[in-house]
Design an enzyme around this catalytic site. Structure first.
Site, PDB file in Angstrom:
ATOM      1  N   ASP A  25     -10.911   1.444  16.677  1.00 13.55           N
ATOM      2  CA  ASP A  25      -9.546   1.757  17.014  1.00 13.55           C
ATOM      3  C   ASP A  25      -9.160   2.830  17.876  1.00 13.55           C
ATOM      4  O   ASP A  25      -8.173   3.168  17.770  1.00 13.55           O
ATOM      5  CB  ASP A  25      -9.055   2.082  15.809  1.00 13.55           C
ATOM      6  CG  ASP A  25      -8.582   1.263  14.288  1.00 13.55           C
ATOM      7  OD1 ASP A  25      -8.734   0.227  14.625  1.00 13.55           O
ATOM      8  OD2 ASP A  25      -8.383   2.005  13.154  1.00 13.55           O
ATOM      9  N   ASP A  43      -7.086  -7.770  27.851  1.00 14.92           N
ATOM     10  CA  ASP A  43      -7.868  -7.413  26.588  1.00 14.92           C
ATOM     11  C   ASP A  43      -9.029  -7.155  26.860  1.00 14.92           C
ATOM     12  O   ASP A  43      -9.349  -7.031  27.959  1.00 14.92           O
ATOM     13  CB  ASP A  43      -7.968  -9.070  25.475  1.00 14.92           C
ATOM     14  CG  ASP A  43      -9.112  -9.831  25.994  1.00 14.92           C
ATOM     15  OD1 ASP A  43      -9.895  -9.644  26.896  1.00 14.92           O
ATOM     16  OD2 ASP A  43      -8.798 -10.979  25.186  1.00 14.92           O
ATOM     17  N   GLU A  63      -6.926  -7.541  20.263  1.00  9.73           N
ATOM     18  CA  GLU A  63      -7.368  -6.555  21.147  1.00  9.73           C
ATOM     19  C   GLU A  63      -6.399  -6.963  22.340  1.00  9.73           C
ATOM     20  O   GLU A  63      -6.711  -6.722  23.542  1.00  9.73           O
ATOM     21  CB  GLU A  63      -8.766  -6.513  21.160  1.00  9.73           C
ATOM     22  CG  GLU A  63      -9.464  -7.222  21.901  1.00  9.73           C
ATOM     23  CD  GLU A  63      -9.785  -8.479  20.741  1.00  9.73           C
ATOM     24  OE1 GLU A  63     -10.689  -9.423  21.345  1.00  9.73           O
ATOM     25  OE2 GLU A  63      -9.064  -8.704  19.730  1.00  9.73           O
ATOM     26  N   ASN A  89     -16.726  -3.332  17.561  1.00  2.12           N
ATOM     27  CA  ASN A  89     -16.463  -3.186  16.055  1.00  2.12           C
ATOM     28  C   ASN A  89     -18.110  -3.221  15.290  1.00  2.12           C
ATOM     29  O   ASN A  89     -17.826  -2.204  14.298  1.00  2.12           O
ATOM     30  CB  ASN A  89     -15.534  -4.121  15.308  1.00  2.12           C
ATOM     31  CG  ASN A  89     -14.041  -3.517  15.824  1.00  2.12           C
ATOM     32  OD1 ASN A  89     -13.860  -2.329  15.566  1.00  2.12           O
ATOM     33  ND2 ASN A  89     -13.444  -4.772  15.884  1.00  2.12           N
TER      34      ASN A  89
END
Length: 290
Positions: free
Chosen positions: A187, A170, A210, A178
């Site tokens: 994104d 991840d 993620e 974010n």
């Protein structure tokens, strides 16, 4: 379309092949129905099967049934049964055995082309439905369910001494990306990490948020470890450019496990997940093998 044609007559095969090739189809011809089934099972690009019911060593009805089982939900395969004896009983038997259509033998070229145009429309729609059901819409990778199904399939068909490894990774401090830059930039980071992880021979999926998973068929734990560490370095070199923000960088943490004979999918994934947790706890941007 790539179409497999099966008929005991080489003359009939030549005629049908010529008709199909004239419209741009790729054609593979067989007189032996078992060889044809083996070819369909190992060549997933085949999306059409035209078989006479009068074939050996397995009958045309058995071939239709076996090919339909091969296709299942993950592959679009249009099957046309063909017989010189056209009657309602033959038609119903063929359709009940997995055929999508039935034509008389020898087929009339224009009728065959018309049926294949319908087949192309249906296979296209089927492929689109498969894509919607299996694909993560943001990254274009497999979604969690599709990845786990392929993991199950890969382990199920391996001989007992074959290697299958699983990598879970991840993005480090993804929530901070974010929070600081906004979800649009988050994104972009997810898509960049996904694109970097895709390599030939690997099956990659987004597990959620993620977190990603990589299935490594025919790869032992040390091979998967080296692959994960190489991917870790390449992730750290990524330069993600976002409007109004400029360039952002990221790192990833990785957990690696290798399947043990008799082990469940859940146990394999759990070990990779625990290894990933250890990588995060030890400072992130590293690979842990378990």
């Amino acid at each position: 379309m790539h179409i497999v044609v099966v008929d005991p007559s080489r003359v009939a095969l030549k005629v049908i092949s010529s008709v199909l090739a004239s419209r741009g189809h790729i054609v593979s011809c067989f007189t032996d129905s078992q060889h044809a089934l083996d070819f369909v099972s190992t060549h997933e690009e085949v999306n059409g099967l035209i078989t006479s019911l009068e074939v050996l060593p397995i009958s045309g009805l058995e071939l239709c049934w076996s090919a339909r089982l091969l296709a299942q939900a993950h592959r679009s395969l249009y099957i046309i049964a063909m017989s010189s004896m056209r009657n309602s009983r033959k038609l119903s038997e063929a359709l009940d055995s997995g055929a999508d259509d039935f034509i008389s033998k020898p087929p009339i070229p224009e009728e065959l082309h018309a049926r294949l145009r319908a087949a192309e429309r249906l296979t296209f729609m089927h492929n689109e439905l498969i894509k919607l059901a299996e694909t993560d819409p943001l990254t274009g990778l497999f979604n969690r369910r599709a990845l786990f199904e392929r993991l199950q399939h890969s382990i199920g068909k391996q001989p007992c001494l074959a290697h299958v490894s699983f990598i879970m990774f991840d993005i480090d401090h993804f929530k901070s990306i974010n929070d600081r830059y906004g979800h649009d930039v988050g994104d972009l980071a997810l898509k960049a990490a996904a694109q970097e992880s895709v390599q030939d021979g690997l099956i990659v999926g987004r597990l959620g948020g993620e977190e990603f998973g990589i299935l490594c068929p025919r790869m032992d734990r040390m091979g998967a470890y080296r692959l994960a560490d190489d991917l870790r370095l390449r992730m750290a070199d990524l330069q993600i450019r976002a409007a109004q923000v400029g360039e952002i960088r990221l790192t990833c943490s990785f957990g690696v496990s290798e399947w043990k004979e008799g082990e469940s999918i859940d146990a394999l994934v759990k070990r990779a997940d625990l290894a990933l947790y250890q990588a995060k706890s030890a400072g992130r941007n590293r690979v842990v093998l378990m």
